[in-house]
Design a protein around this motif. Sequence first.
Motif, PDB file in Angstrom:
ATOM      1  N   THR A  93      -1.726  -2.032   0.108  1.00 32.03           N
ATOM      2  CA  THR A  93      -2.075  -0.444   0.618  1.00 32.03           C
ATOM      3  C   THR A  93      -2.533  -0.588   2.046  1.00 32.03           C
ATOM      4  O   THR A  93      -2.557  -1.590   2.485  1.00 32.03           O
TER       5      THR A  93
ATOM      6  N   SER B 146      -2.508   1.630  -4.677  1.00 35.51           N
ATOM      7  CA  SER B 146      -1.704   1.644  -3.482  1.00 35.51           C
ATOM      8  C   SER B 146      -1.443   3.071  -2.974  1.00 35.51           C
ATOM      9  O   SER B 146      -1.072   3.795  -3.927  1.00 35.51           O
TER      10      SER B 146
ATOM     11  N   CYS C  22       2.445  -2.549 -10.413  1.00 39.11           N
ATOM     12  CA  CYS C  22       3.412  -2.227  -9.438  1.00 39.11           C
ATOM     13  C   CYS C  22       2.688  -1.178  -8.196  1.00 39.11           C
ATOM     14  O   CYS C  22       3.099  -1.317  -7.262  1.00 39.11           O
ATOM     15  N   GLU C  23       2.074  -0.182  -8.839  1.00 38.24           N
ATOM     16  CA  GLU C  23       1.263   0.890  -7.949  1.00 38.24           C
ATOM     17  C   GLU C  23       0.039   1.035  -7.923  1.00 38.24           C
ATOM     18  O   GLU C  23      -0.371   1.899  -7.112  1.00 38.24           O
TER      19      GLU C  23
END
Lengths: 184, 552
Positions: free
Chosen positions: B89, B500, B496-497
């Motif tokens: 991130t 972030s 995955c995310e």
Amino acid sequence: MDDKSIVALYWSRSETAITETALKYGTYLASISSNILDSWEDAQECVNDTYKDAWNSMPPHRPSVLSTYLGKITRRISIDRWRKRNAEKRGGGELPLVLDELEDCVSGSGSIEDEIVRQELVKLFNHFLNSLPVTERRVFLCRYWYMDSIQSIARQFGFSQSKVTSMLHRTRAKLRVLLEKEGY
Amino acid sequence: MKANDLLCIIGEAADEHIQDAKNVKKMRMPQWAKWFSVIAACLVLAIGIGGFLLTRKGGISSPGSETGGSGHDGGSTFMSYAGPVFPLTLREENAAISARRNITMDFAPWIPIWISNEEEAASRTELTEEERQDVLNSYNRCYPEGGRYQSSRNILVTDSYTLTNNDTQDQTVRVLYPFVSSLNYLSKKRPTLTLNGEVLETTLHAGSYAGGFEGAWENWDETHENPGSLNLARFESWEGYRGLLSDGSYLQRALSDFVDFSHIPVTVYEITDAWGPERNDDAGIPNPTIRIMFELDFSQTKILSYGFNQGLYDREQGIMGKGFSISQPGERGYGVPCYIIVIGKDIHNISYQGFATGGWDTKKTVETGVTITRTESNLEAALRLAARYQYQDLTDAGNYFDEAPDYGFELYFGLMKEHLMAYGILAENGAERYADGMIENLDVTGVDRVFWLEAEITIPAGKSVKMDAVFEKEPSFDFYCNASENKGICGYDLVCELGSNLTFTGQTAKLEDRGQIEIVRQNFGFDLSRGITEVKLTEPHYYLEVKSAGKD
């Protein structure tokens, strides 16, 4: 968490016993095992096996000193693992050196298979430990119980490596004399 | 008798000798300790308690504690959960930057590698040539084939990002790469960050405890409830981390300054110069101990202590006792003071007495002595003093791998304060686990938390850079005593995310199985038999559970 509470968790069959044991003693047990096996990953497996043994042995056991109870299990499992690996030519760690040094103390003939003889020998050995000056006893156990390297012991005690080596040599000689005198 | 027999006999050494062997500490008083003693004695501050809520406040009701047994959207729930691999991130969101992620899970560490006796002996650089030859001879006797094999259950993760600057101006950004670890295992788990192949200089940030608390399973059979906060309740799946990271507040706390306790006045009792008889089993003095007793108003006084290993808490009588075993020269703890830190109304009628053992039911007294020095200080200074000793203890003997802590005292101290404020006696609703006020019992180094490595990078206008995070990831696994279906199975997962703020243009995962594994459960879509080892990632969470191809 104190040891008494952890033992109580084992007795109540709470899986938290394993988590608490791992939290409090995981690093300590892994250090014992990795000294013997010279492999972090194998040490982790032996520590897991220690938890399994602890789980299976409490109850009925209610150890008064949990750290050494677990440490003894780890040491035994790790030595067994080392022997198996050694048979497969995959040994490692301090153990070969330790065994080599302990050859100084023993006759090399015959094995101790009789349980009564073994128990007598354990008593004799603990008397021997009691008879040693404190520092000598600590250095001896760091080397032959915990299987710390000479370098590590020197660092822990603030001694030179040669001082540690000669101290161990002296203690082994005393042990050899005692064992010979008692007919082992 | 053979050496192997003697090895087993040594294994039966008496418990007290085994414990005692590691009870060693260098006796030299550290310079900082003298300096801090002076500082602590001089500081007299009297301020209110309002500043408590300024920074990094957590607590049992914080998002981090929404944990444990909360269900799971796929894959096993392992008894020892290692945590997922997280995505990169940015410290500040930047709309001009987009990212493409390619993660490789390499099972190379599973491949047994040959360690030759020669290499092993040569690595012992601390030895003289003669000693090294002795070591080599020993190994050659044990491994006459010239060496041995060694392998691991970790995987090598290469988490690669192609970061593209879609703007016409160069962009300098601070990247943050998260990972799960405890302080104890930080040196083994810390990733290495590289930019276009060059290692990046990083700053470490630590989040608070990633987990919660639970009871001691009393009355579980009847109620199927486990109230209380005596035990740690660690995350069992990625969903615990989802609760922790999804709103960004956990990261913001990790990036902020630690609380400062300078405004909280305290009274400090320093206990030094403890003396007493030597241990003597035959004389019935197996553990000479000193007990400090004092009176207090439990409703107006909170007590923190350091250096004690016994406690008595009598709320009805308004009496508290703290005891410690008298260390002998050369033992761990010798020469280190004990501290009683009084927050609130001072204690009174303080006294001490020596006893033959550490049990509170022991009646046999022995002649002992201590010096008790009372000073007025502030909590920041007093706690720092005790934390220094505790940190020194970790450095000297607490880390059984002979590795000094590599995270630094200030981070350790900050996390200690945070834990104390969130869960200890300073918390509004503290955990029962820390109710005794013993500073050593705060789980600062052992608990898992999310760390971030921060680095500054510049992405030229309209260009891309390649950033990699490389590290060994340990598996999740079950302890063998339970859930036998997972015996020998290692789990690895990624998100995955989560956490972030990057805009991802695509994510892929690649499996380098090295012929070492058999896939047991997964949601990636790998198919080794058909050679499918690279897949696109579109789900929030992926898991892979494997066992050794060579084992049942």
